[in-house]
Motif scaffolding. Structure first.
Motif, mmCIF file in Angstrom:
data_model
loop_
_atom_site.group_PDB
_atom_site.id
_atom_site.type_symbol
_atom_site.label_atom_id
_atom_site.label_comp_id
_atom_site.label_asym_id
_atom_site.label_seq_id
_atom_site.Cartn_x
_atom_site.Cartn_y
_atom_site.Cartn_z
ATOM 1 N N UNK A 174 -179.095 44.295 -28.577
ATOM 2 C CA UNK A 174 -179.904 45.152 -29.854
ATOM 3 C C UNK A 174 -180.384 46.825 -29.039
ATOM 4 N N UNK A 175 -180.349 46.942 -27.680
ATOM 5 C CA UNK A 175 -181.357 47.958 -27.730
ATOM 6 C C UNK A 175 -179.778 48.785 -27.019
ATOM 7 N N UNK A 176 -178.990 47.900 -25.778
ATOM 8 C CA UNK A 176 -177.577 48.542 -25.031
ATOM 9 C C UNK A 176 -176.924 49.436 -25.770
ATOM 10 N N UNK A 177 -176.939 48.523 -26.440
ATOM 11 C CA UNK A 177 -175.999 49.023 -27.543
ATOM 12 C C UNK A 177 -176.214 50.111 -28.957
ATOM 13 N N UNK A 178 -177.675 50.298 -29.139
ATOM 14 C CA UNK A 178 -178.222 50.871 -29.584
ATOM 15 C C UNK A 178 -178.518 52.542 -28.620
#
Length: 318
Positions: free
Chosen positions: A172-176
């Motif tokens: 979730x955090x890395x692609x975001x």
């Protein structure tokens, strides 16, 4: 702190160069997460087991996207069966790498429970492995992601729910974060930079064993110490660079005392050298540069042998 700096730099700046730098720093975050995961997997780095598990999932699953359960399973097997071609998963990298001609006979992996087929594609890739080594290492993290998903989806793993949740946090955090960059060019650049920097760690993980002695068969108690010493290579470096190698520079000491914190490995090194000298055991070490040379030389030797297999047999020998 480094992770926070990377996120802040990616979100607050509009400079392409700044995004490239912080993408590279993200790779260093993952490297340090790897060392913390390694340490916490061997011994308690926190006050108790539950908090230690939390540290493992945070550094491994949440921040780096790699299952700590997969790492424990893989790494424990490696410690038990160092450089066994059939049992040690750290040597089983077909179809891209082969460190022994014994792999040409399509060895059955006891770890992966399948035959490692030395087919036409493998022969082709191995024939150029000394050229592709560093390029493949730049993308090796993709394999770790895949291995994590495969294990958690197919094997019973302790704390499976927490592990899956941790991986979801990462994805979730890395692609975001990447999506917040201004354009696709900079997004791709950021991802490639963060992946490419981790080549340092992936190379480090192979230097200690790729150029050393290997064997076929299961590990045995009566020659365990000899097999361990023959299958390991230390990296010679100054104390100032210990943080860079994360304890792997003292591979021999670490394998003899896997639950000893890495800050003590340099202290016991003289005693281990004396032990090896007393019992006539090898204690091999090389500089980081020399270890790279030795590894590439091993890969080149196997590549040439694999390439020779593609040559037609002379008619007078048929």
């Amino acid at each position: 702190m480094l992770f926070t700096v990377c996120v802040y730099g990616a979100l607050s700046s509009e400079s392409c160069l700044v995004h490239l730098v912080y993408g590279g720093l993200m790779g260093f975050v993952w490297i340090q997460c790897g060392w913390l995961g390694h340490d916490s997997g061997h011994y308690l780095i926190m006050i108790d087991r539950k908090v230690n598990l939390l540290a493992q999932i945070l550094t491994g699953n949440c921040l780096a996207g790699i299952s700590i359960g997969w790492w424990k399973r893989n790494h424990t097997t490696h410690h038990i069966a160092v450089n066994s071609l059939e049992y040690d998963p750290n040597l089983q990298h077909m179809p891209v790498f082969v460190v022994s001609s014994k792999f040409f006979d399509s060895i059955t992996s006891k770890y992966y429970e399948r035959k490692l087929k030395f087919d036409t594609l493998t022969r082709f890739l191995v024939s150029y492995q000394h050229f592709t080594y560093y390029l493949v290492m730049c993308l090796a993290r993709l394999n770790l992601f895949a291995q994590s998903f495969v294990l958690l989806s197919n094997k019973p793993v302790p704390n499976r729910g927490e592990e899956i949740l941790g991986l979801l946090v990462f994805w979730i955090w890395y692609p975001l974060l990447v999506s917040c960059l201004p354009n696709w060019g900079e997004r791709v650049m950021f991802v490639l930079a963060s992946f490419s920097v981790t080549v340092i760690q992936h190379v480090q993980l192979t230097l200690n064993h790729f150029s050393t002695s290997v064997y076929v068969g299961e590990p045995r108690v009566n020659d365990c110490l000899e097999k361990q010493m023959n299958g390991m290579l230390n990296i010679t470096c100054s104390e100032f660079m210990d943080w860079f190698h994360g304890g792997l520079q003292f591979q021999i000491e670490h394998h003899l005392f896997p639950r000893l914190p890495r800050c003590h490995l340099r202290k016991i090194s003289p005693f281990v050298k004396d032990l090896c000298k007393k019992h006539g055991l090898p204690y091999d070490s090389a500089s980081f540069y020399k270890a790279n040379e030795m590894t590439v030389a091993t890969l080149r030797a196997m590549a040439l042998q694999a390439h020779d297999l593609t040559k037609p047999v002379p008619k007078n020998l048929v």
